[in-house]
Design a protein around this motif. Structure first.
Motif, PDB file in Angstrom:
ATOM      1  N   UNK A 102      39.794  45.882  38.411  1.00  0.00           N
ATOM      2  CA  UNK A 102      40.075  44.849  39.408  1.00  0.00           C
ATOM      3  C   UNK A 102      39.389  43.533  39.173  1.00  0.00           C
ATOM      4  N   UNK A 103      38.774  43.342  38.012  1.00  0.00           N
ATOM      5  CA  UNK A 103      38.074  42.091  37.733  1.00  0.00           C
ATOM      6  C   UNK A 103      38.929  41.092  36.966  1.00  0.00           C
ATOM      7  N   UNK A 140      45.410  45.998  40.359  1.00  0.00           N
ATOM      8  CA  UNK A 140      44.082  46.617  40.336  1.00  0.00           C
ATOM      9  C   UNK A 140      43.159  45.766  41.194  1.00  0.00           C
ATOM     10  N   UNK A 141      42.655  46.355  42.276  1.00  0.00           N
ATOM     11  CA  UNK A 141      41.777  45.642  43.185  1.00  0.00           C
ATOM     12  C   UNK A 141      40.357  46.188  43.066  1.00  0.00           C
ATOM     13  N   UNK A 171      45.328  39.669  36.671  1.00  0.00           N
ATOM     14  CA  UNK A 171      46.486  39.247  35.874  1.00  0.00           C
ATOM     15  C   UNK A 171      46.624  40.128  34.630  1.00  0.00           C
ATOM     16  N   UNK A 172      45.505  40.443  33.991  1.00  0.00           N
ATOM     17  CA  UNK A 172      45.550  41.307  32.810  1.00  0.00           C
ATOM     18  C   UNK A 172      46.001  42.717  33.176  1.00  0.00           C
ATOM     19  N   UNK A 173      45.637  43.201  34.361  1.00  0.00           N
ATOM     20  CA  UNK A 173      46.079  44.526  34.791  1.00  0.00           C
ATOM     21  C   UNK A 173      47.597  44.566  34.942  1.00  0.00           C
ATOM     22  N   UNK A 174      48.181  43.490  35.443  1.00  0.00           N
ATOM     23  CA  UNK A 174      49.642  43.423  35.563  1.00  0.00           C
ATOM     24  C   UNK A 174      50.271  43.456  34.172  1.00  0.00           C
TER      25      UNK A 174
END
Length: 407
Positions: free
Chosen positions: A188-189, A202-203, A192-195
């Motif tokens: 969650x940090x 990711x939170x 945008x990269x998680x998407x």
């Protein structure tokens, strides 16, 4: 007095192995039955628990093998993992082993050859050493119809670009051991990269390591399902820096496997959590806040199923009794934690957070809290992924009340 062969590497000069002094410009490192020169490339002695697990999983594959085994270390580094496979795992099976060691860095070849020399001419071990990009090796193996019973993919960064290629050359019943050093996006940090990498939200979450593991498992499951295959998690853990998973590839997608994919929500205001599988996704219930205060922060899609197979982990612990060099104390403690925690229920809470929300001087006893919740008829277990956390299906208000009672 010189360090024993089981100790961490010395910083320079020499090492004592079985009473023999080895002189070299590079340090020697001893682990299990292997002694290697780590060289100038990346190497972490602290990752031994993951290598111990890899060796035990390889030995488990060997003991259940019906024929010759084919194992691939895709990013071999200094070669210590493959060397330990050959010296510790392969003897557990009467069948021959085809061991393929690969590292794309051409400067590793000399040290790899030197470190793997004990396997040269080793009875029952056919060693192949290559220097290829991982993508090329996997694609060529697929074209050559080569299949592996065990693949270790110890990646730098996010490994998702290699997942389908690795699964495509993994034999049914084979084991994939996966590592990722991408810590920011799945925790969650870097949303945008998680998407981009996981096609997921990711939170930030107190159980951030587990969130990362569940996002990685979801990515693996989707790739396996697209190939028409199923996936069984065997062990998942992290040290906060590297996220590691071991999964077994199944011939078919299991019944209701899709129900294991879903969303995890948490209210930052009150700390309440909720879970919904994608197949039954509907509106979220109200959290424990006043209606005007609560707001769910949703992560996923992620894996909602178990994180490990306690029965398999117990088999590994039993197997380690016949492999006394393999499992170091830290690795044993890890396996014992995982064996006691299947990874369900999904919702995890930190005892530090519970104490803070209740204004307590310190966190409640995790053991007593688990016992109290079980006494009330709820499922509760200490998390094997993060210390000081418990997983339970007890409602949030009940969990807070039990903490207050213990205080």
């Amino acid at each position: 007095m010189p360090a024993s062969p089981q100790s961490a590497p010395v910083e320079a000069g020499w090492w004592v192995v079985a009473g023999t002094r080895l002189d070299s410009l590079d340090p020697h490192y001893r682990e299990g039955a292997a002694c290697v020169q780590t060289g100038s490339g990346f190497f972490r002695a602290q990752s031994r628990p993951s290598r111990d697990l890899s060796v035990l999983l390889a030995a488990h594959q060997a003991t259940h093998a019906q024929g010759p085994q084919h194992w691939l270390d895709l990013m071999a580094g200094c070669g210590i993992r493959g060397l330990r496979w050959g010296l510790e795992s392969a003897p557990q099976s009467p069948h021959p082993l085809a061991l393929w060691m690969n590292d794309a860095d051409p400067e590793r070849r000399v040290s790899l050859q030197a470190n793997l020399n004990p396997l040269s001419g080793h009875d029952g071990v056919d060693l192949t050493l290559t220097q290829q990009p991982a993508e090329r090796l996997l694609l060529q193996a697929y074209l050559d119809q080569r299949r592996f019973d065990l693949i270790d993919l110890d990646a730098f960064g996010c490994p998702n670009g290699l997942l389908q290629s690795a699964l495509a050359v993994l034999r049914f019943g084979g084991v994939l051991i996966l590592a990722s050093t991408d810590g920011r996006s799945p925790t969650g940090h870097d949303r945008a990269a998680a998407v981009r990498r996981f096609a997921a939200a990711a939170r930030a979450h107190p159980s951030s390591w587990e969130l990362a593991l569940r996002l990685q498992l979801a990515a693996l499951a989707r790739e396996a399902w697209m190939l028409g295959r199923g996936l069984e998690p065997l062990a998942c853990f992290s040290d906060g820096r590297t996220f590691r998973l071991a999964v077994r590839l199944q011939r078919r997608v299991g019944a209701d496997a899709e129900a294991q994919l879903g969303l995890l929500a948490r209210c930052e205001q009150c700390g309440d959590q909720a879970v919904q599988p994608l197949l039954k996704l509907s509106g979220w219930r109200a959290c424990a806040c006043n209606p005007q205060d609560g707001r769910w922060a949703v992560s996923g899609p992620l894996w909602l199923g178990p994180l490990q197979s306690p029965s398999l982990v117990q088999e590994l612990l039993t197997l380690s009794a016949s492999m006394p060099q393999t499992l170091a104390p830290q690795g044993r403690r890890l396996l014992e934690r995982l064996q006691a925690d299947p990874g369900l229920p999904v919702c995890c809470w930190s005892t530090d957070e519970l104490a803070q929300r209740l204004g307590l001087a310190g966190p409640p006893s995790l053991r007593r809290l688990v016992q109290a919740l079980r006494g009330d008829g709820y499922s509760a277990v200490a998390s094997g992924v993060m210390a000081g956390q418990l997983r339970t299906d007890a409602p949030w208000k009940v969990l807070l009340q039990r903490c207050a009672d213990l205080a």
